[in-house]
Design an enzyme around this catalytic site. Structure first.
Site, PDB file in Angstrom:
ATOM      1  N   LYS A  28     -27.256   5.257  -3.070  1.00 19.70           N
ATOM      2  CA  LYS A  28     -25.894   4.913  -3.499  1.00 19.70           C
ATOM      3  C   LYS A  28     -25.849   3.493  -4.054  1.00 19.70           C
ATOM      4  CE  LYS A  28     -22.975   3.389  -0.088  1.00 19.70           C
ATOM      5  NZ  LYS A  28     -22.457   2.051  -0.357  1.00 19.70           N
ATOM      6  N   ASN A  29     -26.488   2.564  -3.322  1.00 20.71           N
ATOM      7  CA  ASN A  29     -26.373   1.161  -3.708  1.00 20.71           C
ATOM      8  C   ASN A  29     -27.264   0.792  -4.893  1.00 20.71           C
ATOM      9  OD1 ASN A  29     -24.504   0.987  -1.732  1.00 20.71           O
ATOM     10  ND2 ASN A  29     -25.776  -0.163  -0.274  1.00 20.71           N
ATOM     11  N   ARG A  99     -15.611  -1.694  -2.741  1.00 19.36           N
ATOM     12  CA  ARG A  99     -16.090  -3.041  -3.052  1.00 19.36           C
ATOM     13  C   ARG A  99     -16.861  -3.073  -4.382  1.00 19.36           C
ATOM     14  NH1 ARG A  99     -15.988  -8.613  -1.678  1.00 19.36           N
ATOM     15  NH2 ARG A  99     -18.027  -9.482  -2.151  1.00 19.36           N
ATOM     16  N   CYS A 123     -15.233  -0.966   2.815  1.00 18.01           N
ATOM     17  CA  CYS A 123     -15.315  -0.745   4.255  1.00 18.01           C
ATOM     18  C   CYS A 123     -14.586  -1.831   5.025  1.00 18.01           C
ATOM     19  CB  CYS A 123     -16.776  -0.745   4.682  1.00 18.01           C
ATOM     20  SG  CYS A 123     -17.699   0.652   4.046  1.00 18.01           S
ATOM     21  N   ARG A 128     -14.241  -9.994   2.886  1.00 18.70           N
ATOM     22  CA  ARG A 128     -15.332  -9.921   1.901  1.00 18.70           C
ATOM     23  C   ARG A 128     -14.866 -10.680   0.657  1.00 18.70           C
ATOM     24  NH1 ARG A 128     -17.658  -3.843   1.873  1.00 18.70           N
ATOM     25  NH2 ARG A 128     -19.566  -4.783   1.103  1.00 18.70           N
ATOM     26  N   PRO A 129     -15.060 -12.008   0.708  1.00 22.85           N
ATOM     27  CA  PRO A 129     -14.539 -12.840  -0.384  1.00 22.85           C
ATOM     28  C   PRO A 129     -15.270 -12.584  -1.700  1.00 22.85           C
ATOM     29  CG  PRO A 129     -15.331 -14.170   1.490  1.00 22.85           C
ATOM     30  CD  PRO A 129     -15.789 -12.773   1.710  1.00 22.85           C
ATOM     31  N   ILE A 130     -14.703 -13.137  -2.797  1.00 20.51           N
ATOM     32  CA  ILE A 130     -15.349 -12.982  -4.112  1.00 20.51           C
ATOM     33  C   ILE A 130     -15.576 -14.354  -4.755  1.00 20.51           C
ATOM     34  CG2 ILE A 130     -14.497 -10.637  -4.506  1.00 20.51           C
ATOM     35  CD1 ILE A 130     -12.404 -11.889  -6.436  1.00 20.51           C
ATOM     36  N   ASP A 131     -15.673 -15.394  -3.899  1.00 24.58           N
ATOM     37  CA  ASP A 131     -15.818 -16.753  -4.426  1.00 24.58           C
ATOM     38  C   ASP A 131     -17.057 -16.928  -5.305  1.00 24.58           C
ATOM     39  OD1 ASP A 131     -16.977 -16.185  -1.909  1.00 24.58           O
ATOM     40  OD2 ASP A 131     -17.391 -18.302  -1.556  1.00 24.58           O
ATOM     41  N   LEU A 132     -18.163 -16.260  -4.959  1.00 18.27           N
ATOM     42  CA  LEU A 132     -19.381 -16.419  -5.767  1.00 18.27           C
ATOM     43  C   LEU A 132     -19.135 -15.936  -7.200  1.00 18.27           C
ATOM     44  CD1 LEU A 132     -22.313 -15.149  -3.468  1.00 18.27           C
ATOM     45  CD2 LEU A 132     -21.471 -17.477  -3.767  1.00 18.27           C
ATOM     46  N   ASP A 320     -26.794  -2.776   7.308  1.00 21.61           N
ATOM     47  CA  ASP A 320     -26.312  -1.395   7.192  1.00 21.61           C
ATOM     48  C   ASP A 320     -26.975  -0.442   8.190  1.00 21.61           C
ATOM     49  OD1 ASP A 320     -24.502  -1.938   5.064  1.00 21.61           O
ATOM     50  OD2 ASP A 320     -26.221  -2.122   3.742  1.00 21.61           O
ATOM     51  N   ILE A 342     -24.519 -10.985   8.703  1.00 25.98           N
ATOM     52  CA  ILE A 342     -23.991 -10.827   7.338  1.00 25.98           C
ATOM     53  C   ILE A 342     -22.455 -10.683   7.322  1.00 25.98           C
ATOM     54  CG2 ILE A 342     -24.182  -9.500   5.170  1.00 25.98           C
ATOM     55  CD1 ILE A 342     -26.909 -10.644   5.943  1.00 25.98           C
ATOM     56  N   ARG A 413     -18.464   9.004   1.810  1.00 21.09           N
ATOM     57  CA  ARG A 413     -18.643   7.925   0.826  1.00 21.09           C
ATOM     58  C   ARG A 413     -20.123   7.659   0.579  1.00 21.09           C
ATOM     59  NH1 ARG A 413     -15.664   2.499   1.948  1.00 21.09           N
ATOM     60  NH2 ARG A 413     -16.964   2.066   0.146  1.00 21.09           N
TER      61      ARG A 413
HETATM   62  N1  EPU Z   1     -19.818 -12.750   0.062  1.00 22.13           N
HETATM   63  C1  EPU Z   1     -18.969 -13.820  -0.071  1.00 22.13           C
HETATM   64  N2  EPU Z   1     -18.530 -14.141  -1.304  1.00 22.13           N
HETATM   65  C2  EPU Z   1     -18.881 -13.427  -2.406  1.00 22.13           C
HETATM   66  C3  EPU Z   1     -19.772 -12.344  -2.274  1.00 22.13           C
HETATM   67  C4  EPU Z   1     -20.230 -12.021  -1.006  1.00 22.13           C
HETATM   68  O1  EPU Z   1     -18.622 -14.481   0.907  1.00 22.13           O
HETATM   69  O2  EPU Z   1     -18.420 -13.776  -3.506  1.00 22.13           O
HETATM   70  C5  EPU Z   1     -20.328 -12.420   1.405  1.00 22.13           C
HETATM   71  C6  EPU Z   1     -19.933 -11.044   1.894  1.00 22.13           C
HETATM   72  O3  EPU Z   1     -18.624 -11.048   2.418  1.00 22.13           O
HETATM   73  C7  EPU Z   1     -20.988 -10.780   2.940  1.00 22.13           C
HETATM   74  C8  EPU Z   1     -22.218 -11.450   2.334  1.00 22.13           C
HETATM   75  O4  EPU Z   1     -21.742 -12.338   1.353  1.00 22.13           O
HETATM   76  O5  EPU Z   1     -20.639 -11.416   4.122  1.00 22.13           O
HETATM   77  C9  EPU Z   1     -23.240 -10.556   1.705  1.00 22.13           C
HETATM   78  O6  EPU Z   1     -22.576  -9.624   0.898  1.00 22.13           O
HETATM   79  P1  EPU Z   1     -23.182  -9.018  -0.443  1.00 22.13           P
HETATM   80  O7  EPU Z   1     -22.431  -9.637  -1.582  1.00 22.13           O
HETATM   81  O8  EPU Z   1     -24.651  -9.107  -0.429  1.00 22.13           O
HETATM   82  O9  EPU Z   1     -22.732  -7.527  -0.258  1.00 22.13           O
HETATM   83  P2  EPU Z   1     -22.241  -6.529  -1.373  1.00 22.13           P
HETATM   84  O10 EPU Z   1     -22.977  -6.714  -2.625  1.00 22.13           O
HETATM   85  O11 EPU Z   1     -20.762  -6.510  -1.403  1.00 22.13           O
HETATM   86  C10 EPU Z   1     -24.028  -4.706  -0.772  1.00 22.13           C
HETATM   87  C11 EPU Z   1     -23.995  -3.279  -0.311  1.00 22.13           C
HETATM   88  C12 EPU Z   1     -23.476  -3.225   1.119  1.00 22.13           C
HETATM   89  C13 EPU Z   1     -24.397  -4.057   2.004  1.00 22.13           C
HETATM   90  C14 EPU Z   1     -24.481  -5.490   1.469  1.00 22.13           C
HETATM   91  C15 EPU Z   1     -25.434  -6.366   2.243  1.00 22.13           C
HETATM   92  C16 EPU Z   1     -23.552  -2.108  -2.380  1.00 22.13           C
HETATM   93  C17 EPU Z   1     -22.633  -1.245  -3.149  1.00 22.13           C
HETATM   94  N3  EPU Z   1     -23.109  -2.515  -1.175  1.00 22.13           N
HETATM   95  O12 EPU Z   1     -22.683  -5.154  -0.697  1.00 22.13           O
HETATM   96  O13 EPU Z   1     -23.561  -1.866   1.511  1.00 22.13           O
HETATM   97  O14 EPU Z   1     -23.874  -4.095   3.321  1.00 22.13           O
HETATM   98  O15 EPU Z   1     -24.891  -5.465   0.083  1.00 22.13           O
HETATM   99  O16 EPU Z   1     -26.713  -5.839   2.180  1.00 22.13           O
HETATM  100  O17 EPU Z   1     -24.664  -2.384  -2.805  1.00 22.13           O
HETATM  101  C18 EPU Z   1     -22.962   0.112   2.620  1.00 22.13           C
HETATM  102  O18 EPU Z   1     -23.742   0.709   1.847  1.00 22.13           O
HETATM  103  O19 EPU Z   1     -22.454   0.661   3.628  1.00 22.13           O
HETATM  104  C19 EPU Z   1     -22.616  -1.296   2.329  1.00 22.13           C
HETATM  105  C20 EPU Z   1     -21.568  -1.915   2.856  1.00 22.13           C
END
Ligand code: EPU
Length: 434
Positions: A28-29, A99, A123, A128-132, A320, A342, A413
């Protein structure tokens, strides 16, 4: 999001009766970001080994709302006409359910010069911020406007510009999205402290195969030469073969380590699971590693070990798989600790495992201690996210008596037809529509 379907499971009361073989689907990811990557091509992208799960359906709907067609041509295969992108506003309702909607903003911004989107959902695992994302696009020459419902990013001169971006911490989604944006930008982009999850590398390798100039795939620094808005062109049929889902394989492996006399997990990539395999072996599970399969036998009842796990970016132990692992520790002789690094809301499901009879102490939002073994009792549960959902299914399989897992949507999902696949290995599970 509530849905009316639920699962009913008759537990095995701790007996190790799971047996046979189970196949792993495409990841999926890996597929979700590749669906966003389809917007970089001047012709169709075919994704094979694509699971038929709810998140992929939502992403298809989101793309549909942007003028892009997504067709499921045959089982396991979708064709996306990303070149048809004609709109720059993401549907709010769908984005709030997933997300991964955020993955689309980079390609849209790079192609249309503007993108409007709500804060993404997904989820329930904490903030889950988007600051980056915002910080990075400001560096690439975009301006941000916000109202109470939407963000709008707009490029000052209509295009993104190459930039040096150092992520404060590793993020899978930000690495993928900026890789895509950088390919559409003018000039060179350097991304530092990138995520190196297999899904990120798989995407980079496919883009490179299509002519993208990306240096450093599989490492934490990516140097990307932008095409100044030019789309990628594949000479031959543009087919992305999704890598096996390591999280699905890992979930089955943990189930096997708890409850299998002998379970074969087929069509997986054991290399992507080397740390979970090491941890399960240290807990006492017998695991044989093949080229594209794993065979697992449950931890014997007389084996006493303490298991201490800290979730970590790849190649560390994945967040995960943290919830399924907690169920395993609750069934092993000894004491274990989990340090979730995380997410800050990803241990809340332990309250339900305690109600089933698990001996768990939560110290704070990131730490739990689990003492085992404790027999679990079936009960009614509802998973707050995909992975807690599968952990509840595993707990229900281990438990004595009947469990009801509400809101099947959360499991659908990420796991395709989970009940049919689990039935084949000896689980008494059925899906019920209210
Ligand atoms: N984060 C921030 N700011 C940002 C972006 C991320 O604070 O701008 C934080 C997140 O809140 C989290 C951490 O950084 O605490 C890491 O998050 P990451 O951005 O790596 O996660 P993601 O890309 O949103 C993907 C997977 C998730 C998996 C995470 C971590 C997909 C679609 N989702 O999410 O998968 O938990 O990486 O490995 O690729 C799942 O499949 O159940 C799932 C939640």
């Amino acid at each position: 999001m509530q849905n009316k379907e639920y699962f009913v499971i008759e537990g095995l009361a701790g007996s190790k009766e799971i047996a046979g073989s189970i196949e792993v689907n495409g990841s999926k990811n890996a597929v979700l970001p590749m669906m966003a990557a389809s917007l970089l091509y001047d012709s169709s992208l075919v994704i094979e080994n694509c699971p038929d799960i709810e998140d992929i359906k939502r992403m298809s709907e989101l793309l549909g709302g942007l003028g892009v067609t997504v067709d499921r041509t045959k089982k396991g295969s979708v064709v996306i006409e990303g070149q048809r992108l004609s709109k720059s506003i993401l549907d709010a309702e769908i984005s709030k359910r997933m997300r991964a909607s955020i993955f689309l903003i980079g390609p849209i911004l790079g192609r249309m010069g503007e993108v409007t989107f709500p804060h993404p959902g997904g989820c329930v695992i904490g903030a889950r911020p988007i600051d980056l994302f915002i910080d990075g696009y400001l560096k690439m020459g975009a301006e941000l406007k916000e109202d109470e419902n939407f963000y709008t990013l707009a490029c000052k001169d209509g295009k993104l510009h190459g930039a040096e971006i150092t992520f404060k911490f590793q993020s899978v989604g930000a690495t993928e999205t900026f890789m895509l944006s950088a390919l559409l930008a003018k000039g060179i982009t350097i991304l530092r402290n990138c995520a190196i999850e297999p899904e990120v590398t798989s995407m980079a390798l496919h883009l490179i195969k299509s002519g993208a100039k990306i240096n450093g795939a599989g490492t934490t620094t990516l140097i990307i030469e932008g095409g100044d808005g030019a789309l990628l062109h594949s000479d031959s049929r543009n087919v992305y073969q999704a890598i096996p889902d390591r999280l699905e394989a890992g979930s089955f492996l943990i189930l096997g380590a708890i409850a299998a006399s002998k379970l074969k997990i087929e069509k997986c990539d054991p290399e992507h699971l080397s740390v979970p395999i090491e941890i399960l072996r240290s807990a006492g599970a017998d695991i044989e590693i093949g080229k594209d399969f794993l065979v697992v036998k449950a931890v014997p009842p007389n084996v006493c070990r303490s298991i201490s796990v800290k979730t970590h970016e790849y190649p560390g132990f994945p967040t995960d798989l943290q919830a399924p692992l907690t169920v395993l520790i609750s069934q092993c002789c000894g004491e274990g600790t989990i340090f979730e690094t995380i997410y800050e809301g990803r241990l809340n499901y332990t309250a339900d495992l305690m109600k089933m009879g698990a001996d768990i102490k939560m110290w704070d939002a990131h730490h739990v201690t689990i003492k085992g073994p404790n027999s679990l009792k079936g009960r009614e549960l509802e998973g707050p996210d995909i992975r807690a959902g599968i952990a509840f299914i595993i707990a229900a399989i281990v438990a004595k008596g009947q469990s009801v897992i509400r809101n099947a949507y959360y499991i659908d999902r990420g796991y395709e037809q989970i009940e049919e696949r689990l039935r084949k290995i000896g689980v008494n599970i059925k899906r019920v529509s209210a």
